[in-house]
Design a protein around this motif. Structure first.
Motif, PDB file in Angstrom:
ATOM      1  N   LEU A  86      39.764  41.326  20.099  1.00  0.00           N
ATOM      2  CA  LEU A  86      39.358  41.614  21.466  1.00  0.00           C
ATOM      3  C   LEU A  86      38.010  42.316  21.483  1.00  0.00           C
ATOM      4  CD1 LEU A  86      42.694  43.354  22.593  1.00  0.00           C
ATOM      5  CD2 LEU A  86      42.253  40.891  22.430  1.00  0.00           C
ATOM      6  N   GLY A  87      37.349  42.246  22.604  1.00  0.00           N
ATOM      7  CA  GLY A  87      36.128  43.011  22.816  1.00  0.00           C
ATOM      8  C   GLY A  87      36.368  44.091  23.849  1.00  0.00           C
ATOM      9  N   ASP A  88      35.679  45.215  23.703  1.00  0.00           N
ATOM     10  CA  ASP A  88      35.764  46.303  24.665  1.00  0.00           C
ATOM     11  C   ASP A  88      34.393  46.477  25.310  1.00  0.00           C
ATOM     12  OD1 ASP A  88      36.064  48.585  26.133  1.00  0.00           O
ATOM     13  OD2 ASP A  88      36.798  49.840  24.499  1.00  0.00           O
ATOM     14  N   ALA A  89      34.281  46.119  26.579  1.00  0.00           N
ATOM     15  CA  ALA A  89      33.002  46.199  27.270  1.00  0.00           C
ATOM     16  C   ALA A  89      32.573  47.644  27.524  1.00  0.00           C
ATOM     17  CB  ALA A  89      33.070  45.441  28.599  1.00  0.00           C
ATOM     18  N   ASN A  90      33.502  48.574  27.414  1.00  0.00           N
ATOM     19  CA  ASN A  90      33.182  49.997  27.585  1.00  0.00           C
ATOM     20  C   ASN A  90      33.133  50.712  26.240  1.00  0.00           C
ATOM     21  OD1 ASN A  90      33.151  49.519  30.317  1.00  0.00           O
ATOM     22  ND2 ASN A  90      35.093  50.522  30.755  1.00  0.00           N
ATOM     23  N   PHE A  91      32.603  50.030  25.246  1.00  0.00           N
ATOM     24  CA  PHE A  91      32.602  50.574  23.889  1.00  0.00           C
ATOM     25  C   PHE A  91      31.871  51.908  23.771  1.00  0.00           C
ATOM     26  CE2 PHE A  91      29.234  47.318  24.214  1.00  0.00           C
ATOM     27  CZ  PHE A  91      28.098  48.086  23.953  1.00  0.00           C
ATOM     28  N   HIS A  92      30.888  52.143  24.645  1.00  0.00           N
ATOM     29  CA  HIS A  92      30.116  53.381  24.562  1.00  0.00           C
ATOM     30  C   HIS A  92      30.948  54.625  24.855  1.00  0.00           C
ATOM     31  CE1 HIS A  92      30.021  51.777  28.619  1.00  0.00           C
ATOM     32  NE2 HIS A  92      29.717  52.975  29.089  1.00  0.00           N
ATOM     33  N   GLU A  93      32.122  54.422  25.448  1.00  0.00           N
ATOM     34  CA  GLU A  93      32.995  55.556  25.730  1.00  0.00           C
ATOM     35  C   GLU A  93      33.608  56.145  24.461  1.00  0.00           C
ATOM     36  OE1 GLU A  93      35.764  54.250  28.679  1.00  0.00           O
ATOM     37  OE2 GLU A  93      34.240  54.070  30.255  1.00  0.00           O
ATOM     38  N   GLN A  94      33.493  55.428  23.345  1.00  0.00           N
ATOM     39  CA  GLN A  94      33.987  55.917  22.062  1.00  0.00           C
ATOM     40  C   GLN A  94      32.899  56.589  21.238  1.00  0.00           C
ATOM     41  OE1 GLN A  94      37.262  55.717  20.775  1.00  0.00           O
ATOM     42  NE2 GLN A  94      37.774  55.145  22.877  1.00  0.00           N
ATOM     43  N   ALA A  95      31.694  56.701  21.779  1.00  0.00           N
ATOM     44  CA  ALA A  95      30.557  57.208  21.002  1.00  0.00           C
ATOM     45  C   ALA A  95      30.806  58.605  20.446  1.00  0.00           C
ATOM     46  CB  ALA A  95      29.294  57.200  21.872  1.00  0.00           C
ATOM     47  N   GLY A 119      22.560  59.585  23.737  1.00  0.00           N
ATOM     48  CA  GLY A 119      21.706  58.406  23.815  1.00  0.00           C
ATOM     49  C   GLY A 119      22.499  57.141  24.062  1.00  0.00           C
ATOM     50  N   SER A 120      23.618  56.981  23.360  1.00  0.00           N
ATOM     51  CA  SER A 120      24.439  55.773  23.519  1.00  0.00           C
ATOM     52  C   SER A 120      25.044  55.691  24.910  1.00  0.00           C
ATOM     53  CB  SER A 120      25.551  55.757  22.462  1.00  0.00           C
ATOM     54  OG  SER A 120      25.020  55.592  21.165  1.00  0.00           O
ATOM     55  N   VAL A 121      25.594  56.800  25.378  1.00  0.00           N
ATOM     56  CA  VAL A 121      26.221  56.801  26.699  1.00  0.00           C
ATOM     57  C   VAL A 121      25.187  56.496  27.781  1.00  0.00           C
ATOM     58  CG1 VAL A 121      27.390  58.217  28.418  1.00  0.00           C
ATOM     59  CG2 VAL A 121      28.077  58.352  26.017  1.00  0.00           C
ATOM     60  N   LYS A 122      24.021  57.116  27.677  1.00  0.00           N
ATOM     61  CA  LYS A 122      22.971  56.880  28.672  1.00  0.00           C
ATOM     62  C   LYS A 122      22.492  55.439  28.636  1.00  0.00           C
ATOM     63  CE  LYS A 122      18.407  58.485  30.177  1.00  0.00           C
ATOM     64  NZ  LYS A 122      17.298  59.441  29.923  1.00  0.00           N
ATOM     65  N   LEU A 123      22.251  54.929  27.419  1.00  0.00           N
ATOM     66  CA  LEU A 123      21.736  53.566  27.282  1.00  0.00           C
ATOM     67  C   LEU A 123      22.727  52.533  27.798  1.00  0.00           C
ATOM     68  CD1 LEU A 123      19.752  51.413  26.221  1.00  0.00           C
ATOM     69  CD2 LEU A 123      20.845  51.661  23.978  1.00  0.00           C
ATOM     70  N   TYR A 124      23.956  52.562  27.264  1.00  0.00           N
ATOM     71  CA  TYR A 124      24.893  51.483  27.558  1.00  0.00           C
ATOM     72  C   TYR A 124      25.552  51.614  28.931  1.00  0.00           C
ATOM     73  CZ  TYR A 124      24.027  50.164  22.775  1.00  0.00           C
ATOM     74  OH  TYR A 124      23.407  49.784  21.604  1.00  0.00           O
ATOM     75  N   SER A 125      25.551  52.822  29.497  1.00  0.00           N
ATOM     76  CA  SER A 125      26.041  52.960  30.870  1.00  0.00           C
ATOM     77  C   SER A 125      25.135  52.220  31.837  1.00  0.00           C
ATOM     78  CB  SER A 125      26.111  54.442  31.268  1.00  0.00           C
ATOM     79  OG  SER A 125      27.080  55.122  30.513  1.00  0.00           O
ATOM     80  N   GLY A 126      23.863  52.087  31.469  1.00  0.00           N
ATOM     81  CA  GLY A 126      22.911  51.394  32.329  1.00  0.00           C
ATOM     82  C   GLY A 126      22.796  49.907  32.059  1.00  0.00           C
ATOM     83  N   VAL A 127      23.534  49.419  31.088  1.00  0.00           N
ATOM     84  CA  VAL A 127      23.501  47.993  30.758  1.00  0.00           C
ATOM     85  C   VAL A 127      24.579  47.265  31.558  1.00  0.00           C
ATOM     86  CG1 VAL A 127      23.922  46.324  28.901  1.00  0.00           C
ATOM     87  CG2 VAL A 127      22.578  48.390  28.443  1.00  0.00           C
ATOM     88  N   VAL A 129      27.657  44.977  32.715  1.00  0.00           N
ATOM     89  CA  VAL A 129      28.912  44.716  31.995  1.00  0.00           C
ATOM     90  C   VAL A 129      28.835  43.413  31.212  1.00  0.00           C
ATOM     91  CG1 VAL A 129      31.371  44.219  32.259  1.00  0.00           C
ATOM     92  CG2 VAL A 129      30.320  46.048  33.601  1.00  0.00           C
ATOM     93  N   GLU A 130      28.260  42.380  31.797  1.00  0.00           N
ATOM     94  CA  GLU A 130      28.194  41.092  31.107  1.00  0.00           C
ATOM     95  C   GLU A 130      27.379  41.191  29.822  1.00  0.00           C
ATOM     96  OE1 GLU A 130      29.837  38.230  31.455  1.00  0.00           O
ATOM     97  OE2 GLU A 130      30.969  39.406  32.914  1.00  0.00           O
ATOM     98  N   ALA A 131      26.335  42.009  29.836  1.00  0.00           N
ATOM     99  CA  ALA A 131      25.532  42.193  28.625  1.00  0.00           C
ATOM    100  C   ALA A 131      26.334  42.949  27.577  1.00  0.00           C
ATOM    101  CB  ALA A 131      24.249  42.945  28.961  1.00  0.00           C
ATOM    102  N   ARG A 132      27.123  43.932  27.999  1.00  0.00           N
ATOM    103  CA  ARG A 132      27.963  44.666  27.048  1.00  0.00           C
ATOM    104  C   ARG A 132      29.053  43.751  26.483  1.00  0.00           C
ATOM    105  NH1 ARG A 132      28.074  49.001  31.030  1.00  0.00           N
ATOM    106  NH2 ARG A 132      30.336  48.723  31.226  1.00  0.00           N
ATOM    107  N   ARG A 133      29.557  42.869  27.309  1.00  0.00           N
ATOM    108  CA  ARG A 133      30.539  41.894  26.823  1.00  0.00           C
ATOM    109  C   ARG A 133      29.917  40.985  25.754  1.00  0.00           C
ATOM    110  NH1 ARG A 133      35.218  40.478  30.079  1.00  0.00           N
ATOM    111  NH2 ARG A 133      34.902  38.323  29.423  1.00  0.00           N
ATOM    112  N   SER A 134      28.687  40.574  25.974  1.00  0.00           N
ATOM    113  CA  SER A 134      27.996  39.720  25.003  1.00  0.00           C
ATOM    114  C   SER A 134      27.812  40.441  23.676  1.00  0.00           C
ATOM    115  CB  SER A 134      26.641  39.274  25.549  1.00  0.00           C
ATOM    116  OG  SER A 134      26.799  38.417  26.654  1.00  0.00           O
TER     117      SER A 134
END
Length: 209
Positions: A86-95, A119-127, A129-134
């Protein structure tokens, strides 16, 4: 042409083939499956965010139900385990958790961990969802390949299946909105012969510059 002897790892890559016939009586323990996944998860990932998640399906009734979702592919029911990647689109929440593990292992200072997490939370929170899924799908491919090799290294066989009803799977396993199924990987003791395949040559696919 090089005459260099192939390493054990190279031999392993060439030996791994997709197998669709399995000994249904051959079982793998939870410990054996966990060890394979531990090895596979040494794969690289986006900012070391490890956006993969897994469901290891060994229960016979669950595999039988899954076979229906996988368009009646026999190996779903006869393999020792089917690993749903599986993929987790909210992966940055584990940073924070991931970086703290690095601190605990002595490979990262607390100060760097805080900076990396922010840095990770700031970066990926602004990306989007579809890009995070990719990103999660790309990284799932890396960990899946390592899982196939980890299985082969243990004398086991495997096959990757992208053909299954992903909506039905997500509903059956009550996946949260941020998690989504990518592939199924059947692993066990193969009894059938692999289907013969060929590969394009380097000249067909590579441009040297």
């Amino acid at each position: 042409m090089s005459t260099q002897t192939k390493s054990a790892f190279t031999e392993l890559m060439y030996a791994r083939k997709s197998i669709r016939k399995y000994d249904a009586d051959y079982k793998l323990s939870k410990e054996e499956i966990s060890e394979m996944l531990t090895d596979a998860m040494t794969a690289p990932s986006t900012s070391n965010q490890q956006p993969w998640r897994f469901i290891a399906i060994t229960d016979e009734s669950a595999k039988k139900e899954l076979r229906g979702m996988a368009y009646n592919q026999e190996q779903v029911e006869t393999a020792s385990v089917v690993i749903a990647v599986l993929g987790d689109a909210n992966f940055h929440e584990q940073a924070e958790k991931i970086n703290q593990l690095s601190v605990d292992a002595g490979v990262m200072t607390p100060e760097v961990a805080v900076a990396q997490t922010e840095g990770s939370v700031k970066l990926y929170s602004g990306v989007p969802v579809e890009a995070r899924r990719s990103l999660a799908m790309y990284d799932a491919g890396l960990v899946s390949m390592q899982l196939l090799l980890a299985a082969k290294d243990r004398g086991l066989d495997s096959v990757v299946m992208g053909g299954f009803n992903k909506d039905a799977f997500a509903k059956a396993y009550e996946l949260p909105e941020n998690e989504f199924p990518i592939v199924l990987i059947a692993i066990g003791k193969g009894t059938g012969l692999p289907r013969g395949t060929s590969r394009l040559s380097v000249d067909d696919v590579v441009k040297f510059v």
